[in-house]
Design a protein around this motif. Structure first.
Motif, mmCIF file in Angstrom:
data_model
loop_
_atom_site.group_PDB
_atom_site.id
_atom_site.type_symbol
_atom_site.label_atom_id
_atom_site.label_comp_id
_atom_site.label_asym_id
_atom_site.label_seq_id
_atom_site.Cartn_x
_atom_site.Cartn_y
_atom_site.Cartn_z
ATOM 1 N N SER A 39 0.837 -1.189 0.000
ATOM 2 C CA SER A 39 0.000 0.000 0.000
ATOM 3 C C SER A 39 0.876 1.243 0.000
ATOM 4 O O SER A 39 1.940 1.265 0.623
ATOM 5 C CB SER A 39 -0.897 -0.007 1.241
ATOM 6 O OG SER A 39 -1.753 1.094 1.260
ATOM 7 N N PHE A 48 0.830 -5.149 4.336
ATOM 8 C CA PHE A 48 0.029 -5.778 5.385
ATOM 9 C C PHE A 48 -0.428 -7.162 4.969
ATOM 10 O O PHE A 48 -0.501 -7.491 3.801
ATOM 11 C CB PHE A 48 -1.165 -4.913 5.806
ATOM 12 C CG PHE A 48 -2.197 -4.633 4.753
ATOM 13 C CD1 PHE A 48 -3.336 -5.411 4.662
ATOM 14 C CD2 PHE A 48 -2.047 -3.574 3.876
ATOM 15 C CE1 PHE A 48 -4.312 -5.131 3.712
ATOM 16 C CE2 PHE A 48 -3.007 -3.285 2.926
ATOM 17 C CZ PHE A 48 -4.143 -4.073 2.844
ATOM 18 N N GLU A 50 -3.544 -10.094 5.715
ATOM 19 C CA GLU A 50 -4.975 -10.042 6.022
ATOM 20 C C GLU A 50 -5.525 -11.451 6.159
ATOM 21 O O GLU A 50 -5.131 -12.358 5.430
ATOM 22 C CB GLU A 50 -5.664 -9.306 4.877
ATOM 23 C CG GLU A 50 -7.155 -9.245 4.951
ATOM 24 C CD GLU A 50 -7.744 -8.635 3.689
ATOM 25 O OE1 GLU A 50 -7.771 -7.401 3.582
ATOM 26 O OE2 GLU A 50 -8.164 -9.414 2.807
ATOM 27 N N GLN A 71 -0.647 -4.320 9.779
ATOM 28 C CA GLN A 71 0.007 -3.466 8.791
ATOM 29 C C GLN A 71 1.225 -2.783 9.395
ATOM 30 O O GLN A 71 1.188 -2.298 10.516
ATOM 31 C CB GLN A 71 -0.973 -2.407 8.291
ATOM 32 C CG GLN A 71 -0.373 -1.429 7.305
ATOM 33 C CD GLN A 71 -1.417 -0.552 6.644
ATOM 34 O OE1 GLN A 71 -2.590 -0.911 6.585
ATOM 35 N NE2 GLN A 71 -1.004 0.578 6.127
ATOM 36 N N GLU A 73 4.042 0.291 8.289
ATOM 37 C CA GLU A 73 4.224 1.365 7.321
ATOM 38 C C GLU A 73 5.288 2.332 7.797
ATOM 39 O O GLU A 73 5.642 2.361 8.978
ATOM 40 C CB GLU A 73 2.918 2.112 7.062
ATOM 41 C CG GLU A 73 2.382 2.848 8.275
ATOM 42 C CD GLU A 73 1.011 3.444 8.050
ATOM 43 O OE1 GLU A 73 0.231 2.864 7.267
ATOM 44 O OE2 GLU A 73 0.721 4.478 8.659
ATOM 45 N N THR A 185 -3.605 0.315 -3.158
ATOM 46 C CA THR A 185 -3.189 -0.989 -2.628
ATOM 47 C C THR A 185 -3.260 -2.023 -3.734
ATOM 48 O O THR A 185 -4.259 -2.089 -4.455
ATOM 49 C CB THR A 185 -4.104 -1.410 -1.456
ATOM 50 O OG1 THR A 185 -4.053 -0.401 -0.443
ATOM 51 C CG2 THR A 185 -3.683 -2.737 -0.872
#
Length: 192
Positions: A39, A48, A50, A71, A73, A185
């Protein structure tokens, strides 16, 4: 950003067609999903993982899923490349949309809304100290499924960050922290 989006869409189409496996689209049934994503936004980039659960007994033309994600970042604060930040977030996302069954493929279009709670670090602020970061996620996406077990995903949206707790430790950095940002993303989902 337009050039990057065009390139990513072309890569998605080439990958999907190149690895396409004819699937009888009406026969794809799953209960759980998993995925990996990259992303990027205005001042940050990250990735990330999921894990999702299909909330419908059987998905036909309507998609309803709940997804939990972790996630990581990082990015820069404002226009100063010397001021950097990093964050780790745990969140939940609700996906609502539709499904189109083509001949040998499935396309899902959906909207999503979610929230995540995270810890972060920047100049003058330690990773495990207050305040915490609450991020609201929203947008829409597409899944292109040519294989019975996986799909290519692209999502467009945005995020808005709020801080929970005393923000005095951030000093002047709070004003340059990327509070709101558009996001793009790309990634994959697998179905089980």
């Amino acid at each position: 950003m337009k050039r990057l989006t065009t390139i990513l869409l072309l890569v998605a189409v080439i990958c999907s067609v190149g690895f396409a496996e004819e699937i009888p689209s009406a026969d794809v049934k799953y209960r759980f999903t998993g995925g990996g994503f990259w992303s990027c936004g205005k001042d940050y980039t990250g990735g990330f993982g999921e894990f999702g659960v299909n909330l419908l007994p059987e998905e036909k033309n309507f998609v309803l899923r709940d997804c939990v994600f972790v996630q990581g970042e990082g990015g820069t604060l404002g226009n100063n490349p010397d001021l950097e930040f990093g964050a780790l977030e745990l969140g939940d996302k609700l996906i609502i949309g539709g499904r189109y069954n083509g001949r040998g493929f499935i396309v899902r279009s959906y909207g999503f809304i979610g929230a995540s709670l995270g810890i972060f670090s920047c100049e003058g602020h330690d990773f495990f100290s207050m305040p915490l970061m609450l991020t609201l996620h929203f947008g829409g996406g597409f899944e292109f499924q040519y294989s019975p077990w996986s799909a290519f995903v692209i999502e467009f949206g945005g995020l808005n960050r709020l801080f929970l707790g005393d923000t005095s430790s951030l000093g002047n950095n709070l004003g340059s922290y990327p509070i709101s940002s558009p996001s793009l993303t790309i990634g994959f989902r697998s179905y089980n």
